[in-house]
Design a protein around this motif. Structure first.
Motif, PDB file in Angstrom:
ATOM      1  N   GLU A 167     -30.119 -10.810 -18.196  1.00 49.94           N
ATOM      2  CA  GLU A 167     -29.703 -11.971 -19.005  1.00 49.94           C
ATOM      3  C   GLU A 167     -28.807 -12.900 -18.199  1.00 49.94           C
ATOM      4  O   GLU A 167     -28.902 -14.128 -18.309  1.00 49.94           O
ATOM      5  CB  GLU A 167     -28.989 -11.487 -20.262  1.00 49.94           C
ATOM      6  CG  GLU A 167     -29.934 -10.871 -21.299  1.00 49.94           C
ATOM      7  CD  GLU A 167     -29.200 -10.120 -22.395  1.00 49.94           C
ATOM      8  OE1 GLU A 167     -27.957  -9.968 -22.288  1.00 49.94           O
ATOM      9  OE2 GLU A 167     -29.869  -9.667 -23.358  1.00 49.94           O
TER      10      GLU A 167
ATOM     11  N   VAL B 229     -31.148 -14.852 -15.778  1.00 46.80           N
ATOM     12  CA  VAL B 229     -31.976 -15.811 -16.522  1.00 46.80           C
ATOM     13  C   VAL B 229     -31.147 -17.021 -16.929  1.00 46.80           C
ATOM     14  O   VAL B 229     -31.574 -18.175 -16.788  1.00 46.80           O
ATOM     15  CB  VAL B 229     -32.608 -15.139 -17.763  1.00 46.80           C
ATOM     16  CG1 VAL B 229     -33.237 -16.185 -18.680  1.00 46.80           C
ATOM     17  CG2 VAL B 229     -33.661 -14.118 -17.336  1.00 46.80           C
ATOM     18  N   LYS B 230     -29.947 -16.773 -17.404  1.00 42.56           N
ATOM     19  CA  LYS B 230     -29.062 -17.873 -17.797  1.00 42.56           C
ATOM     20  C   LYS B 230     -28.682 -18.727 -16.588  1.00 42.56           C
ATOM     21  O   LYS B 230     -28.683 -19.961 -16.649  1.00 42.56           O
ATOM     22  CB  LYS B 230     -27.808 -17.311 -18.461  1.00 42.56           C
ATOM     23  CG  LYS B 230     -26.831 -18.391 -18.927  1.00 42.56           C
ATOM     24  CD  LYS B 230     -25.613 -17.769 -19.604  1.00 42.56           C
ATOM     25  CE  LYS B 230     -24.623 -18.840 -20.053  1.00 42.56           C
ATOM     26  NZ  LYS B 230     -23.427 -18.242 -20.719  1.00 42.56           N
TER      27      LYS B 230
ATOM     28  N   GLY C  59     -33.391 -20.309 -17.219  1.00 40.38           N
ATOM     29  CA  GLY C  59     -34.546 -19.793 -17.960  1.00 40.38           C
ATOM     30  C   GLY C  59     -35.883 -19.959 -17.275  1.00 40.38           C
ATOM     31  O   GLY C  59     -36.922 -19.647 -17.863  1.00 40.38           O
ATOM     32  N   LYS C  60     -35.897 -20.419 -16.029  1.00 36.66           N
ATOM     33  CA  LYS C  60     -37.174 -20.516 -15.308  1.00 36.66           C
ATOM     34  C   LYS C  60     -36.938 -20.435 -13.807  1.00 36.66           C
ATOM     35  O   LYS C  60     -35.882 -20.805 -13.288  1.00 36.66           O
ATOM     36  CB  LYS C  60     -37.888 -21.823 -15.650  1.00 36.66           C
ATOM     37  CG  LYS C  60     -37.131 -23.087 -15.301  1.00 36.66           C
ATOM     38  CD  LYS C  60     -37.916 -24.324 -15.701  1.00 36.66           C
ATOM     39  CE  LYS C  60     -37.142 -25.607 -15.379  1.00 36.66           C
ATOM     40  NZ  LYS C  60     -37.912 -26.812 -15.781  1.00 36.66           N
TER      41      LYS C  60
ATOM     42  N   GLN D 124     -39.244 -11.657 -22.364  1.00 37.08           N
ATOM     43  CA  GLN D 124     -38.951 -12.713 -23.336  1.00 37.08           C
ATOM     44  C   GLN D 124     -38.850 -14.094 -22.685  1.00 37.08           C
ATOM     45  O   GLN D 124     -38.652 -15.093 -23.368  1.00 37.08           O
ATOM     46  CB  GLN D 124     -37.631 -12.395 -24.043  1.00 37.08           C
ATOM     47  CG  GLN D 124     -37.645 -11.074 -24.817  1.00 37.08           C
ATOM     48  CD  GLN D 124     -36.255 -10.681 -25.288  1.00 37.08           C
ATOM     49  OE1 GLN D 124     -35.341 -11.497 -25.316  1.00 37.08           O
ATOM     50  NE2 GLN D 124     -36.104  -9.407 -25.657  1.00 37.08           N
ATOM     51  N   HIS D 125     -38.979 -14.132 -21.361  1.00 32.93           N
ATOM     52  CA  HIS D 125     -38.831 -15.397 -20.637  1.00 32.93           C
ATOM     53  C   HIS D 125     -40.035 -15.586 -19.706  1.00 32.93           C
ATOM     54  O   HIS D 125     -40.002 -15.215 -18.535  1.00 32.93           O
ATOM     55  CB  HIS D 125     -37.517 -15.399 -19.849  1.00 32.93           C
ATOM     56  CG  HIS D 125     -36.303 -15.306 -20.723  1.00 32.93           C
ATOM     57  ND1 HIS D 125     -35.713 -16.401 -21.308  1.00 32.93           N
ATOM     58  CD2 HIS D 125     -35.581 -14.225 -21.132  1.00 32.93           C
ATOM     59  CE1 HIS D 125     -34.685 -16.004 -22.036  1.00 32.93           C
ATOM     60  NE2 HIS D 125     -34.573 -14.695 -21.937  1.00 32.93           N
ATOM     61  N   LYS D 126     -41.082 -16.160 -20.246  1.00 32.02           N
ATOM     62  CA  LYS D 126     -42.348 -16.278 -19.526  1.00 32.02           C
ATOM     63  C   LYS D 126     -42.273 -17.232 -18.337  1.00 32.02           C
ATOM     64  O   LYS D 126     -43.143 -17.199 -17.458  1.00 32.02           O
ATOM     65  CB  LYS D 126     -43.448 -16.748 -20.491  1.00 32.02           C
ATOM     66  CG  LYS D 126     -43.668 -15.819 -21.683  1.00 32.02           C
ATOM     67  CD  LYS D 126     -44.003 -14.391 -21.239  1.00 32.02           C
ATOM     68  CE  LYS D 126     -44.274 -13.482 -22.434  1.00 32.02           C
ATOM     69  NZ  LYS D 126     -44.527 -12.081 -22.016  1.00 32.02           N
ATOM     70  N   ASP D 127     -41.237 -18.062 -18.293  1.00 30.80           N
ATOM     71  CA  ASP D 127     -41.102 -18.989 -17.170  1.00 30.80           C
ATOM     72  C   ASP D 127     -40.339 -18.371 -15.994  1.00 30.80           C
ATOM     73  O   ASP D 127     -40.110 -19.042 -14.985  1.00 30.80           O
ATOM     74  CB  ASP D 127     -40.395 -20.273 -17.613  1.00 30.80           C
ATOM     75  CG  ASP D 127     -41.262 -21.101 -18.551  1.00 30.80           C
ATOM     76  OD1 ASP D 127     -42.499 -21.028 -18.426  1.00 30.80           O
ATOM     77  OD2 ASP D 127     -40.698 -21.812 -19.408  1.00 30.80           O
TER      78      ASP D 127
END
Length: 334
Positions: free
Chosen positions: A140, A143-144, A148-149, A177-180
């Motif tokens: 997390e 990702v942050k 998010g990508k 949960q983060h497809k990018d």
């Protein structure tokens, strides 16, 4: 009269023998999976600093597992043959360690797990952090940090160890949960800073300009990744890195803004396991002697020392708490 004196003498000698038996230290075998990295050194040092060890109640014998399941299995055989009173076990291999626990339990030697898990439910008790949660937290954070990508690299622990399995699970749950967010590479560095350095240097060469973030399953690997970036002339603050453990160098790197890490309390894990082992050995009258129970309070209640699992809380290292955590680390690093 002579017979009476003789009887009194026999009783006195018997009492002295009983006292001697009671005064005999409780012999506990300690089995870290390996002592090369800082975290397991702290985990072991904390045990040596425990009140019950320092006052002689416990005779602590440390076995270096040397990152090898067969070595740990042979060490179990030694402790079973020598009739140790209890074992504190941090296995290198989740599945192989289960057989070792089973043979100790068959010999009526309680085994308290700590730091890493074994398969099945044969352990007397377990004291450690939740590594699935750790994987989620560091994923997390990355990702942050990358908005998010982007592309990430995952550096795993030794394949088959529970921390590697569980942290990978937590990481995968978040990334799903983060497809990018795309995973460019997923490789082990075996908890080693040197292996991670070499691995990330190769990845930076084979994927130039493509790596946006690095998720390392422990601090040693995260620190190796940072070294690799610096060796390539890259600013680690521009490629976010996350680790787990909160070792001294990791905390310092977090203070510099070079990585994110989460503190895993080595003292709480190992001294907590020792208190549980003594509760099993000495019975219901035993009261825990480590101060970790008071420190965590309701977050990790003692529950009479009979719980099957004791979960040590994670703490994210921040600018506000870094120095306090570093002090705790230095206390068990000696």
């Amino acid at each position: 009269m002579a017979s009476l004196k003789k009887a009194v003498l026999v009783c006195a000698l018997a009492g002295m023998a009983a006292t001697a038996v009671q005064a005999k230290p409780i012999r506990i075998g300690v089995m870290p999976y390996g002592l090369k990295a800082e975290f397991m050194q702290m985990w072991t040092n904390a045990l040596k600093q425990d009140p019950a060890v320092k006052d002689g109640t416990v005779d602590l014998v440390v076995f270096d597992g040397n990152y090898d399941a067969l070595t740990q299995s042979n060490q179990f055989d030694t402790m079973i043959t020598q009739k140790y009173d209890a074992i504190i076990f941090a296995p290198i291999d989740k599945n192989a360690g289960a057989a070792d626990v089973a043979k100790a339990m068959a010999a009526h030697i309680p085994v308290i797990g700590s730091n890493t898990h074994v398969s099945g439910d044969k352990l007397t008790s377990y004291v450690g952090n939740d590594d699935v949660v750790a994987g989620r937290m560091e994923a997390e954070a990355i990702v942050k940090a990358i908005g998010g990508k982007g592309n990430v690299v995952i550096i795993e622990g030794p394949i088959g160890q529970s921390a590697q399995i569980d942290r990978s699970k937590g990481i995968d749950e978040v990334l799903a949960q983060h497809k990018d967010v795309k995973v460019l590479q997923n490789k082990t560095a075996n908890w080693s800073r040197a292996e991670a350095l070499a691995l990330v240097e190769d990845l930076l060469t084979s994927h130039p300009g493509q790596i946006n973030g690095i998720i390392a399953e422990n601090d040693e690997e995260a620190l190796g990744a940072i070294q690799a970036m610096k060796s390539k002339g890259l600013d680690p603050k521009k490629i976010p890195v996350a680790g787990v453990d909160g070792v001294a160098d990791g905390i310092q790197a977090a203070k510099r803004g070079e990585m994110t890490t989460f503190f895993q309390d080595a003292k709480a894990q190992s001294q907590g396991a020792l208190d549980v082992a003594l509760r099993v050995t000495l019975g219901a009258s035993y009261k825990p002697r480590s101060d970790i129970w008071a420190e965590y309070g309701d977050k990790m209640p003692w529950n009479g020392g009979t719980a099957k699992n004791y979960t040590v809380p994670w703490t994210q290292v921040t600018q506000a708490n870094a120095d306090a955590i570093l002090k705790k680390v230095h206390e068990v690093a000696q």
